[in-house]
Design a protein around this motif. Sequence first.
Motif: not given
Length: 373
Positions: A361-365
């Motif tokens: 999720a973080c990687r995908w913002k």
Amino acid sequence: VSLLEQKRKVVSSSIDVPHARKSEEEVDMDKVTAAMVLTSLSTSPLVRSPPVKMGEGLNGSWKDGGFMPSSYSSSGYWSWSAPSDHSNPSTPSPPLSADSFKPFRAGSLSGPPDDALDEQDAGSLLFDEPIPRKRKNSMKVMFKCLWKNCGKVLSTAAGIQRHIRTVHLGRNCDSECSDGEEDFYYTEIKLNTDSVADGLSSLSPVSPSVLSPPPSFEHRKPDTSGSTAGSRNESSSSTPLSRSAPSTLYLVHADHAYQATAPVNIPCTSTACSTPSTHTAGFTPSTSCSISWQSPPVTFTGTPASPTHGRTQGFSEQRSQTITVLSSPPRAAGSLRKSRGEGKKCRKVYGMENRDMWCTACRWKKACQRFVD
DNA sequence: ACTGCCGGGGC
DNA sequence: GCCCCGGCAGT
């Protein structure tokens, strides 16, 4: 690049996938039991009263634990709590790290009312309320397969995993060779077999006014009733809970936000809940609903309000869904941006240079999955 | 300036 | 679906 790739793989596998949980559980059981005995011998009588109640007010604790990227092996992290905390064999090993909730749940299942206690527990002992404690045990945890068109519900995590592994993943080897993928395909359903209401009413001198606030109530409008819960849980509960099974409380955990899971809705979507019909009704919802945005209930053990929290442990899971629902009814649905979570997120924790260690999720913002707050 | 993450893309 | 990122809003 390939290096990164590799790294990523290593990381994810070491973080997310607990191996060989089964056997370890068993073994641990004995160790734990032994440890238990020792502990109880050496601790003061006060601290060692057993009645588990893993949920009570220690949400914060296991929640945090779950967050640890390496929760699987981070027993040290729990050091602040009583040693006996490890009594839940499954707690450390469970599902994925990103998922902060399962540990608890699984624990409540397989780690039977063994003596799990911690500081909070000890603290709450001061209030000595045997009744609320017991209540915990009336929760039944079931595991539901989330595979498309398969609503299989089993009572054990192992069972559901085996089911998924063999039926859906087509793997024949036993749990040993599992990479933990099954975890993504099932969810836990909690049902409360006894009446939450009576417990609460007897427990907390809540004034009627508290009950009445419709907003907090989950019962849906007659027309839409049960549409969410009912339709989704065909297999286990096709009945509109609010009517046919007023005393049954379903708490479903949509664990893997970014996995295929269509969120299983919790009763508390209510916009409706206009009438606080029964006191039963009045309670459950507020319980499961309000919790999510409440501040850590921990300290409150014993006050009228908090028992609520402890009891219905479902909360945090549904946060993502619930929260929106909850917040919307009262206010203008529109521009309400979820206030920024304050905990450190992957980005901050690992830094840009370790982007590959971030949760997806973080990687995908997107909203962080690992350090949910 | 930095951070979290929504909304809106591209593939 | 998975993945990226512009851009907004909170710190």
